[in-house]
Design a protein around this motif. Structure first.
Motif, PDB file in Angstrom:
ATOM      1  N   UNK A 102       0.814  -1.214   0.000  1.00  0.00           N
ATOM      2  CA  UNK A 102       0.000   0.000   0.000  1.00  0.00           C
ATOM      3  C   UNK A 102       0.849   1.267   0.000  1.00  0.00           C
ATOM      4  N   UNK A 103       1.924   1.280   0.763  1.00  0.00           N
ATOM      5  CA  UNK A 103       2.799   2.450   0.796  1.00  0.00           C
ATOM      6  C   UNK A 103       4.242   1.977   0.816  1.00  0.00           C
ATOM      7  N   UNK A 104       5.123   2.835   0.339  1.00  0.00           N
ATOM      8  CA  UNK A 104       6.533   2.468   0.216  1.00  0.00           C
ATOM      9  C   UNK A 104       7.174   2.463   1.606  1.00  0.00           C
ATOM     10  N   UNK A 105       7.812   1.331   1.984  1.00  0.00           N
ATOM     11  CA  UNK A 105       8.505   1.284   3.283  1.00  0.00           C
ATOM     12  C   UNK A 105       9.893   1.929   3.161  1.00  0.00           C
ATOM     13  N   UNK A 106       9.942   3.259   3.301  1.00  0.00           N
ATOM     14  CA  UNK A 106      11.185   3.997   3.069  1.00  0.00           C
ATOM     15  C   UNK A 106      12.315   3.577   4.005  1.00  0.00           C
ATOM     16  N   UNK A 107      11.989   3.285   5.238  1.00  0.00           N
ATOM     17  CA  UNK A 107      13.044   2.875   6.178  1.00  0.00           C
ATOM     18  C   UNK A 107      13.655   1.539   5.768  1.00  0.00           C
ATOM     19  N   UNK A 108      12.804   0.618   5.309  1.00  0.00           N
ATOM     20  CA  UNK A 108      13.305  -0.675   4.857  1.00  0.00           C
ATOM     21  C   UNK A 108      14.152  -0.511   3.595  1.00  0.00           C
ATOM     22  N   UNK A 109      13.719   0.346   2.673  1.00  0.00           N
ATOM     23  CA  UNK A 109      14.504   0.594   1.466  1.00  0.00           C
ATOM     24  C   UNK A 109      15.848   1.241   1.797  1.00  0.00           C
ATOM     25  N   UNK A 110      15.854   2.163   2.744  1.00  0.00           N
ATOM     26  CA  UNK A 110      17.101   2.808   3.148  1.00  0.00           C
ATOM     27  C   UNK A 110      18.062   1.800   3.758  1.00  0.00           C
ATOM     28  N   UNK A 111      17.542   0.931   4.618  1.00  0.00           N
ATOM     29  CA  UNK A 111      18.375  -0.090   5.244  1.00  0.00           C
ATOM     30  C   UNK A 111      18.913  -1.060   4.196  1.00  0.00           C
ATOM     31  N   UNK A 112      18.061  -1.461   3.250  1.00  0.00           N
ATOM     32  CA  UNK A 112      18.510  -2.392   2.209  1.00  0.00           C
ATOM     33  C   UNK A 112      19.580  -1.752   1.336  1.00  0.00           C
ATOM     34  N   UNK A 113      19.421  -0.465   1.013  1.00  0.00           N
ATOM     35  CA  UNK A 113      20.422   0.213   0.189  1.00  0.00           C
ATOM     36  C   UNK A 113      21.727   0.394   0.955  1.00  0.00           C
ATOM     37  N   UNK A 114      21.632   0.688   2.248  1.00  0.00           N
ATOM     38  CA  UNK A 114      22.842   0.906   3.052  1.00  0.00           C
ATOM     39  C   UNK A 114      23.630  -0.385   3.227  1.00  0.00           C
ATOM     40  N   UNK A 115      22.937  -1.494   3.369  1.00  0.00           N
ATOM     41  CA  UNK A 115      23.624  -2.776   3.567  1.00  0.00           C
ATOM     42  C   UNK A 115      23.955  -3.425   2.225  1.00  0.00           C
ATOM     43  N   UNK A 116      23.003  -3.380   1.299  1.00  0.00           N
ATOM     44  CA  UNK A 116      23.177  -4.069   0.014  1.00  0.00           C
ATOM     45  C   UNK A 116      24.191  -3.408  -0.891  1.00  0.00           C
ATOM     46  N   UNK A 117      24.299  -2.085  -0.844  1.00  0.00           N
ATOM     47  CA  UNK A 117      25.238  -1.385  -1.716  1.00  0.00           C
ATOM     48  C   UNK A 117      26.678  -1.802  -1.481  1.00  0.00           C
ATOM     49  N   UNK A 118      27.188  -1.719  -0.256  1.00  0.00           N
ATOM     50  CA  UNK A 118      28.568  -2.140  -0.014  1.00  0.00           C
ATOM     51  C   UNK A 118      28.796  -3.629  -0.259  1.00  0.00           C
ATOM     52  N   UNK A 119      27.797  -4.476   0.065  1.00  0.00           N
ATOM     53  CA  UNK A 119      27.947  -5.912  -0.179  1.00  0.00           C
ATOM     54  C   UNK A 119      28.032  -6.203  -1.675  1.00  0.00           C
ATOM     55  N   UNK A 120      27.174  -5.528  -2.456  1.00  0.00           N
ATOM     56  CA  UNK A 120      27.220  -5.737  -3.905  1.00  0.00           C
ATOM     57  C   UNK A 120      28.536  -5.230  -4.475  1.00  0.00           C
ATOM     58  N   UNK A 121      29.013  -4.107  -3.981  1.00  0.00           N
ATOM     59  CA  UNK A 121      30.286  -3.584  -4.449  1.00  0.00           C
ATOM     60  C   UNK A 121      31.446  -4.493  -4.110  1.00  0.00           C
ATOM     61  N   UNK A 122      31.433  -5.039  -2.875  1.00  0.00           N
ATOM     62  CA  UNK A 122      32.504  -5.957  -2.471  1.00  0.00           C
ATOM     63  C   UNK A 122      32.465  -7.218  -3.295  1.00  0.00           C
ATOM     64  N   UNK A 123      31.273  -7.735  -3.593  1.00  0.00           N
ATOM     65  CA  UNK A 123      31.148  -8.927  -4.396  1.00  0.00           C
ATOM     66  C   UNK A 123      31.627  -8.663  -5.826  1.00  0.00           C
ATOM     67  N   UNK A 124      31.274  -7.556  -6.376  1.00  0.00           N
ATOM     68  CA  UNK A 124      31.641  -7.237  -7.749  1.00  0.00           C
ATOM     69  C   UNK A 124      33.145  -7.067  -7.905  1.00  0.00           C
ATOM     70  N   UNK A 125      33.779  -6.351  -6.985  1.00  0.00           N
ATOM     71  CA  UNK A 125      35.200  -6.097  -7.114  1.00  0.00           C
ATOM     72  C   UNK A 125      36.067  -7.268  -6.643  1.00  0.00           C
ATOM     73  N   UNK A 126      35.482  -8.239  -5.953  1.00  0.00           N
ATOM     74  CA  UNK A 126      36.229  -9.417  -5.489  1.00  0.00           C
ATOM     75  C   UNK A 126      36.516 -10.364  -6.651  1.00  0.00           C
ATOM     76  N   UNK A 127      35.878 -10.255  -7.731  1.00  0.00           N
ATOM     77  CA  UNK A 127      36.045 -11.171  -8.863  1.00  0.00           C
ATOM     78  C   UNK A 127      37.350 -11.016  -9.514  1.00  0.00           C
TER      79      UNK A 127
END
Length: 127
Positions: A102-127
């Motif tokens: 019904x409505x965008x969970x902004x806090x959940x999106x912020x948390x996912x971006x804060x945690x997922x961004x560095x993890x995705x970057x670390x995974x990408x550059x680890x190759x």
């Protein structure tokens, strides 16, 4: 009018404008040799035009008050109407499964971006 400085300012401004409009006419010339100071001339012009300006201002004020009363009545009627349903932000249907957000969970999106961004970057550059 005692409780409304806006009304007093409007009336004073309207009176001054009307007096200045009339002062531009050829018959309305001030002459210091006639004994009246410029201040006396201006005050006299204001006193001359005040009754007509006040009368038209009072009529307009009555119309404004009636309009405000009607708008307040309309606003009160509008608040009694039910609010229209809010459409969902996201809706997914797969077979018998239905997911609706019904409505965008902004806090959940912020948390996912804060945690997922560095993890995705670390995974990408680890190759």
């Amino acid at each position: 009018m005692r409780g409304s400085p806006e009304d007093r300012d409007d009336l004073a401004g309207d009176t001054l404008l009307k007096a200045l409009e009339k002062a531009e006419q050829p018959w309305a010339t001030w002459d210091a040799r006639k004994g009246a100071s410029l201040e006396t001339y201006v005050v006299g012009a204001l006193l001359l035009h005040f009754p007509r300006v006040f009368s038209s201002w009072r009529k307009a004020r009555g119309h404004r008050q009636e309009l405000r009363r009607r708008l307040a009545t309309d606003a009160a009627a509008a608040t009694t109407l039910p609010a229209p349903p809010v459409p969902p932000v996201f809706e997914l249907r797969v077979g018998g499964l239905r997911l609706t957000i019904q409505r965008v969970p902004y806090r959940l999106l912020t948390l996912a971006a804060a945690v997922g961004g560095p993890l995705a970057g670390a995974t990408w550059f680890a190759r």
